[in-house]
Enzyme design. Structure first.
Site: not given
Ligand code: BG6
Length: 518
Positions: A22, A25, A27, A55, A190-191, A229, A248, A253, A354, A359
């Protein structure tokens, strides 16, 4: 058009949310703002509580002040009404916890009972581990041994990537978790699956007569999936140097996006049906059989010194916590094939890197040309039709078609028609994390990765990693701010294709019906 879809405002059931990590970064940037947005939109039940766990000692007041600050900085809603803020903030408590000590978990169980009573919560527990993956197992065991899984309600575990370092370590991790939680209780984030336009892929595909009939090897020449990116490794050199772009970004993704593009229509709109289809797509990826095959189809690069705009940038090997001799890739491109009826023969090109010039996340579907003996194709140099799905940061789609240039000359001109979702006034797209927390709280697991998907992706990616371990001489340097190694261009040129320009790099000769890329 003022509305894209009906807002789903059913509140999730009341629950206690446990945020491990919590003070971290994730969070601060994502989770607190997401909870606040959900609250503002009526998607959190009134009877909820959030327990911040880390902690570091912190009082409830300090914790609430941290949450307030994070919302001020990162949330799309403001928390400037003091009374309303107090009503929200009283649901937040903090407990300092040593995650290796089960006694702390017993205390947490007691605290939870108190919260259940205070807020009238029916014993539902959502454990969000924003922690390093080597802690997922120990925390799960302590949740069980500390008595946190014994209440009447449901239990759900939400975990972040990386899920393992390779197939073997992922299996071990999964084995640990499955001693405590059922697969249906595990929500692997997996965002990218929480992104609006990634979720939109199945709607575009399966609810448009335009696309689905053409979505196969008879009509599609190639598919290009780009995740580029501008950032470097920032403060994450230590993690990234062991991981690289393959682990990564690609294992998770890129593979997930590929699966969404390639899968068959699910028989029902249920989480398991959709995930079954994604697994089948991943399983039909043609595995690389040798290091020579990997070399032929996969490009790996690492950024060296360069610049983006007028900002001078150092090379990867000069970044903090990165070995000065590192051979870790910061760029990945590959040609992959899916050996199934729909896709046999169609190259899928995936790339990510990267320190690239922009982006952006985009998928380009390039259609096959009309037959050459057709009148127009004989007389004109016709551009292929494209469908471009723009995921990030701009959201929308456009299609590129050929049309007659207005005027007396019989000239054919490429025209792009755009649906720019993010340009539309009034759309306030939720962050990926909002959707995902909301989904997990409702028990909706469609956009979380199931174990068999993760395993398939690892087994594909592991062969590439193994080939690179054998021979690291194929690492190519590219200047920061460029589009990556030259050989990534050659990869497509060898097949008679090229990477289509992405975000903000529109081609000059195309007429835009609605403005053009922003
Ligand atoms: C993360 C990676 O899963 O996704 C990062 O660990 C990357 O290295 C990030 O920068 C990219 O996500 P987004 O949503 O900004 O495209």
């Amino acid at each position: 058009m003022t509305e894209v879809s009906k807002q789903d405002t059913i509140a999730a059931e009341g629950a206690v949310y446990y945020l491990f990590g919590a003070t971290g970064d994730l969070a601060r940037r994502k989770l607190f703002p997401a909870l606040f947005s959900l609250y503002k939109e009526g998607k959190l039940a009134e009877n909820f509580a959030v327990v911040g766990l880390a902690r570091r000692p912190r009082t409830n007041e300090q914790f609430r002040a941290d949450v307030h600050e994070s919302i001020g900085e990162f949330c799309r809603y403001k928390a400037d009404d003091a009374e309303a803020w107090e009503r929200f903030a009283e649901h937040f408590v903090y407990m300092s916890l040593d995650i290796n000590n089960v006694d702390g978990f017993r205390e947490l169980a007691r605290l939870s009972q108190g919260l259940d009573e205070k807020f009238n919560i029916p014993g539902n527990r959502l454990f969000y581990l924003a922690l390093a993956p080597n802690l997922f197992g120990p925390v799960s065991f302590n949740l069980r041994d500390g008595g946190l899984l014994e209440s009447q309600g449901w239990n759900r575990l939400v975990i972040e990537k990386p899920f393992g370092y390779d197939l073997e370590s992922a299996r071990e991790l999964n084995q640990q978790l499955s001693q405590v939680f059922e697969e249906s209780e595990i929500y692997r984030i997996d965002h990218y699956l929480g992104k609006e336009m990634v979720q939109n892929i199945q709607v575009l595909r399966f609810s448009n007569a335009f696309f689905e009939p053409l979505w196969n090897n008879k009509h599609i020449a190639n598919v290009q999936i780009s995740l580029s990116e501008t950032v470097g490794v920032e403060e994450r050199g230590g993690y990234y140097d062991k991981s690289g772009a393959l682990r990564d970004m690609v294992q998770n993704h890129s593979m997930q996006m590929l699966a969404m593009i390639a899968m068959e229509p699910p028989s029902r709109l249920h989480a398991e049906d959709l995930r079954d289809e994604k697994v089948k797509a991943l399983r039909s990826l043609r595995p690389f059989e040798s290091a020579a095959e990997v070399n032929q189809h996969v490009i790996r690069g690492q950024y060296s010194e360069g610049s983006i705009g007028d900002k001078a940038l150092s090379g990867y090997r000069q970044e903090d916590s990165v070995s000065p001799e590192s051979t870790t890739e910061t760029y990945f491109a590959a040609r992959v094939f899916l050996d199934n009826f729909r896709w046999a023969g169609v190259p899928f090109y995936i790339r990510t890197g990267k320190r690239l010039p922009v982006k952006t996340t985009e998928v380009v579907i390039e259609f096959k040309n009309v037959p050459d003996n057709m009148l127009f194709a004989q007389r004109h140099d016709l551009a292929p039709n494209l469908l471009v799905i723009r995921v990030n940061p701009m959201e929308g789609i456009y299609i590129k078609i050929n049309a007659k240039k207005p005027g007396v000359d019989n000239v054919v001109q490429p025209v792009s028609m755009e649906f720019c979702q993010s340009c539309m006034i009034g759309i306030n797209t939720p962050e990926a994390y909002e959707r995902l927390i909301y989904d997990a709280a409702r028990g909706e697991s469609t956009y979380f990765t199931r174990w068999d998907e993760v395993a398939e992706a690892w087994s594909f990616v592991d062969r590439i990693a193994a080939a690179w371990r054998e021979d690291s001489s194929n690492l190519e340097l590219y200047p920061a701010g460029s589009w990556g190694p030259k050989s990534a261009e050659e990869l497509l040129a060898a097949d008679g294709f090229h990477w289509w320009p992405v975000n903000g790099q529109a081609e000059d000769n195309v007429i835009w019906i609605s403005g053009g890329p922003k």
